[in-house]
Design a protein around this motif. Structure first.
Motif, PDB file in Angstrom:
ATOM      1  N   UNK A 198     -40.147 -28.768   0.314  1.00  0.00           N
ATOM      2  CA  UNK A 198     -40.094 -30.247   0.116  1.00  0.00           C
ATOM      3  C   UNK A 198     -40.188 -30.825  -1.379  1.00  0.00           C
ATOM      4  N   UNK A 199     -40.497 -29.927  -2.321  1.00  0.00           N
ATOM      5  CA  UNK A 199     -40.696 -30.479  -3.562  1.00  0.00           C
ATOM      6  C   UNK A 199     -39.441 -30.266  -4.427  1.00  0.00           C
ATOM      7  N   UNK A 200     -38.537 -29.720  -3.726  1.00  0.00           N
ATOM      8  CA  UNK A 200     -37.198 -29.846  -4.235  1.00  0.00           C
ATOM      9  C   UNK A 200     -36.688 -31.141  -4.172  1.00  0.00           C
ATOM     10  N   UNK A 201     -36.245 -31.689  -5.191  1.00  0.00           N
ATOM     11  CA  UNK A 201     -35.643 -33.083  -5.592  1.00  0.00           C
ATOM     12  C   UNK A 201     -34.653 -33.448  -4.375  1.00  0.00           C
ATOM     13  N   UNK A 202     -33.730 -32.365  -4.178  1.00  0.00           N
ATOM     14  CA  UNK A 202     -32.526 -32.458  -3.566  1.00  0.00           C
ATOM     15  C   UNK A 202     -32.510 -32.377  -2.021  1.00  0.00           C
ATOM     16  N   UNK A 203     -33.819 -32.038  -1.633  1.00  0.00           N
ATOM     17  CA  UNK A 203     -34.139 -31.780  -0.179  1.00  0.00           C
ATOM     18  C   UNK A 203     -34.538 -33.318   0.400  1.00  0.00           C
ATOM     19  N   UNK A 204     -33.732 -33.502   1.287  1.00  0.00           N
ATOM     20  CA  UNK A 204     -34.298 -34.812   1.827  1.00  0.00           C
ATOM     21  C   UNK A 204     -35.156 -34.992   3.073  1.00  0.00           C
ATOM     22  N   UNK A 205     -34.970 -33.867   3.813  1.00  0.00           N
ATOM     23  CA  UNK A 205     -36.127 -33.714   4.984  1.00  0.00           C
ATOM     24  C   UNK A 205     -36.091 -32.191   5.648  1.00  0.00           C
ATOM     25  N   UNK A 206     -37.005 -31.990   6.225  1.00  0.00           N
ATOM     26  CA  UNK A 206     -37.338 -30.742   6.852  1.00  0.00           C
ATOM     27  C   UNK A 206     -37.750 -30.793   8.062  1.00  0.00           C
ATOM     28  N   UNK A 207     -37.084 -30.318   9.182  1.00  0.00           N
ATOM     29  CA  UNK A 207     -37.476 -30.425  10.463  1.00  0.00           C
ATOM     30  C   UNK A 207     -38.333 -29.202  10.839  1.00  0.00           C
ATOM     31  N   UNK A 208     -39.531 -29.434  11.430  1.00  0.00           N
ATOM     32  CA  UNK A 208     -40.514 -28.482  12.030  1.00  0.00           C
ATOM     33  C   UNK A 208     -41.032 -28.878  13.485  1.00  0.00           C
ATOM     34  N   UNK A 209     -41.545 -27.985  14.035  1.00  0.00           N
ATOM     35  CA  UNK A 209     -42.225 -28.443  15.503  1.00  0.00           C
ATOM     36  C   UNK A 209     -43.468 -29.076  15.213  1.00  0.00           C
ATOM     37  N   UNK A 210     -43.708 -30.197  16.138  1.00  0.00           N
ATOM     38  CA  UNK A 210     -44.736 -31.232  15.948  1.00  0.00           C
ATOM     39  C   UNK A 210     -46.210 -30.515  15.513  1.00  0.00           C
ATOM     40  N   UNK A 211     -46.272 -29.285  16.134  1.00  0.00           N
ATOM     41  CA  UNK A 211     -47.381 -28.338  16.207  1.00  0.00           C
ATOM     42  C   UNK A 211     -47.711 -27.855  14.587  1.00  0.00           C
ATOM     43  N   UNK A 212     -46.365 -27.623  14.022  1.00  0.00           N
ATOM     44  CA  UNK A 212     -46.372 -27.067  12.520  1.00  0.00           C
ATOM     45  C   UNK A 212     -46.757 -28.345  11.708  1.00  0.00           C
ATOM     46  N   UNK A 213     -45.939 -29.441  12.044  1.00  0.00           N
ATOM     47  CA  UNK A 213     -46.428 -30.782  11.207  1.00  0.00           C
ATOM     48  C   UNK A 213     -47.809 -31.018  11.414  1.00  0.00           C
ATOM     49  N   UNK A 214     -48.353 -30.811  12.381  1.00  0.00           N
ATOM     50  CA  UNK A 214     -49.901 -31.228  12.811  1.00  0.00           C
ATOM     51  C   UNK A 214     -50.613 -30.127  11.704  1.00  0.00           C
TER      52      UNK A 214
END
Length: 238
Positions: A198-214
């Motif tokens: 996520x700290x890479x400037x060129x990365x726009x978004x990362x998709x993970x399961x809602x439980x992982x985001x939690x």
């Protein structure tokens, strides 16, 4: 055009897929070439049939054409199947091609994950076909070489055999009740690796399961601004 990259931090369906290809779907050690099309110039021939039969990338300057789920790429670059800090999985799919910026990012992330997060190395799943475009199975996206799947399973310490690359299963990170991560397998290392991406400037978004985001929101410390790039999405639990 400055490429903005989507890093799919799982090996599951990306965005919307009618017939998702999952990390648990095994490949073939001896894949068979697709038979020639009887009428390849017929306008009714599905684009996925044409793109799936293109083995090398086009010998052109790199150019992204269209969108993530409706497009293609000229001058794609192949992700090497082995690196000191990465290995590519499911080689039979022939989907380890992408924009040179994305390939460079994956190599950089592999090194950073190992050095800064103590991760053994990353396992790279689907990127895209040699010329992008729709695939015969799986992802609706991954068509322009700007998104990639990363397994949440740490890379083993040994060089994987072809058989292991095709048949090894990814580890489920989410509890059976789908309400949280499985603490037996989801570690601080996962948080560190996803943060590094996520700290890479060129990365726009990362998709993970809602439980992982939690879990990420619960366990992240210090500057938490990187969490805005991490988006909860169905599946994405491997």
């Amino acid at each position: 055009m400055r490429a903005r990259l989507i890093l799919i931090a799982v090996m599951s369906s990306a965005i919307i897929a009618a017939a998702p290809v999952h990390a648990q779907d095994k490949g073939s050690v001896e894949p068979k070439a697709l038979p020639p099309l009887a009428h390849p110039d017929d306008p009714d021939t599905p684009a996925k049939e044409l793109f799936a039969r293109r083995v090398p990338p086009s010998a052109q300057p790199t150019k992204v054409i269209g969108t993530y789920n409706r497009g293609c790429i000229a001058g794609a670059e192949r992700m090497p199947i082995n690196g000191e800090d990465w290995q590519v999985m499911r080689l039979s799919r022939n989907r380890n091609f992408g924009h040179p910026n994305l390939i460079a990012l994956l190599k950089r992330l592999a090194v950073r994950a190992h050095k800064d997060a103590g991760w053994p190395g990353i396992l790279v799943g689907d990127i895209g076909q040699p010329r992008g475009g729709p695939a015969l199975s799986g992802h609706a996206s991954h068509q322009i070489g700007l998104d990639a799947d990363i397994w949440l399973t740490p890379m083993p310490e040994h060089r994987l055999s072809r058989n292991e690359r095709e048949e090894m299963s990814a580890v489920m990170m989410v509890r059976p009740d789908r309400l949280d991560v499985d603490p037996r397998v989801f570690t601080k290392g996962h948080v560190a690796v996803i943060r590094a991406a996520a700290l890479e400037p060129s990365v726009q978004r990362i998709f993970v399961n809602a439980a992982i985001k939690k879990a990420l929101c619960r366990d992240a410390r210090g500057n938490r601004s990187w969490l805005t790039k991490v988006r909860p999405w169905w599946g994405h639990d491997y």
